[in-house]
Design a protein around this motif. Structure first.
Motif, PDB file in Angstrom:
ATOM      1  N   TRP A 198     -21.183 -26.949   5.753  1.00  0.00           N
ATOM      2  CA  TRP A 198     -20.621 -27.534   5.484  1.00  0.00           C
ATOM      3  C   TRP A 198     -20.445 -28.566   4.413  1.00  0.00           C
ATOM      4  N   HIS A 199     -21.257 -29.426   4.515  1.00  0.00           N
ATOM      5  CA  HIS A 199     -21.773 -29.739   3.123  1.00  0.00           C
ATOM      6  C   HIS A 199     -22.780 -29.343   2.430  1.00  0.00           C
ATOM      7  N   ARG A 200     -23.169 -28.804   2.450  1.00  0.00           N
ATOM      8  CA  ARG A 200     -24.462 -27.284   1.238  1.00  0.00           C
ATOM      9  C   ARG A 200     -25.205 -28.453   0.738  1.00  0.00           C
ATOM     10  N   LEU A 201     -25.615 -28.618   2.012  1.00  0.00           N
ATOM     11  CA  LEU A 201     -27.185 -29.703   1.597  1.00  0.00           C
ATOM     12  C   LEU A 201     -28.586 -28.967   2.276  1.00  0.00           C
ATOM     13  N   VAL A 202     -28.271 -28.071   2.133  1.00  0.00           N
ATOM     14  CA  VAL A 202     -29.349 -26.328   2.723  1.00  0.00           C
ATOM     15  C   VAL A 202     -29.202 -25.373   1.886  1.00  0.00           C
TER      16      VAL A 202
END
Length: 202
Positions: A198-202
């Motif tokens: 969701w938070h584009r951390l991957v």
């Protein structure tokens, strides 16, 4: 009957009539009568008793001092930099403090940030520092994008809970109201992956 007797009787009748009217006027101002409150409401008060009446009329207290609501220990949304720094690690341990993989209760402010909020369960995802953790709140209502995390003692009705990955919160040790229980590793991993995507951390 003599004229004098008639006048005396008329005078007595007038006095008695005046006294009777004064007594009725006095009663109309008393509680429980038409002027001071209905007899029905007075009967209801007697039926309920003073304790229940006070409970209905006194303002409710509590909430302002809920753990996580105020001060340095207040629950808040993580900043973008804090989000990038989280390192999830599954390690539930029922030791009286928050641990990743556990569900605890804390105050969660509404997204409007207007001072309102709700005491609710959150899933601890990762430790931030010695006194704070990253967490997401749980709901028994499923919305688009929410992730199922199973059931647990945090819900007294045993309903399935769902995690919202959109809001990641900073929860402090002082902000924890109570510790509940851990969730299984698969549900924890699924929740973490949803938050990262969701938070584009991957």
């Amino acid at each position: 009957m003599s004229r004098g007797s008639s006048l005396l009787r008329a005078l007595l009748d007038g006095v008695l009539s005046a006294l009777s009217q004064g007594q009725r006027s006095s009663q109309e101002g008393r509680p429980g009568t038409a002027a001071g409150g209905s007899r029905a409401s007075r009967a209801e008060w007697k039926r309920r008793g003073p304790a229940e009446t006070a409970a209905r009329t006194e303002p409710r207290t509590g909430g302002d001092d809920s753990p996580g609501r105020n001060g340095n220990g207040a629950t808040r949304d993580l900043t973008r930099d804090e989000l990038r720094a989280i390192r999830p690690s599954y390690a539930p341990k029922l030791d009286g403090e928050p641990d990743p993989g556990e569900v605890i209760w804390t105050w969660v402010p509404y997204v409007e940030q207007d001072g309102r909020g709700k005491d609710r369960p959150v899933l601890i995802l990762a430790r931030l520092d010695a006194m704070s953790w990253a967490a997401c709140y749980l709901s028994t209502k499923h919305h688009s994008g929410f992730v199922p995390v199973g059931t647990g003692s945090w819900d007294s009705q045993g309903r399935e809970s769902f995690l919202s990955p959109e809001r990641v919160l900073r929860v402090t040790d002082a902000g924890m109201r109570r510790e509940s229980t851990g969730i299984d590793r698969a549900s924890y991993d699924r929740a973490v992956q949803a938050v990262m995507r969701w938070h584009r951390l991957v």
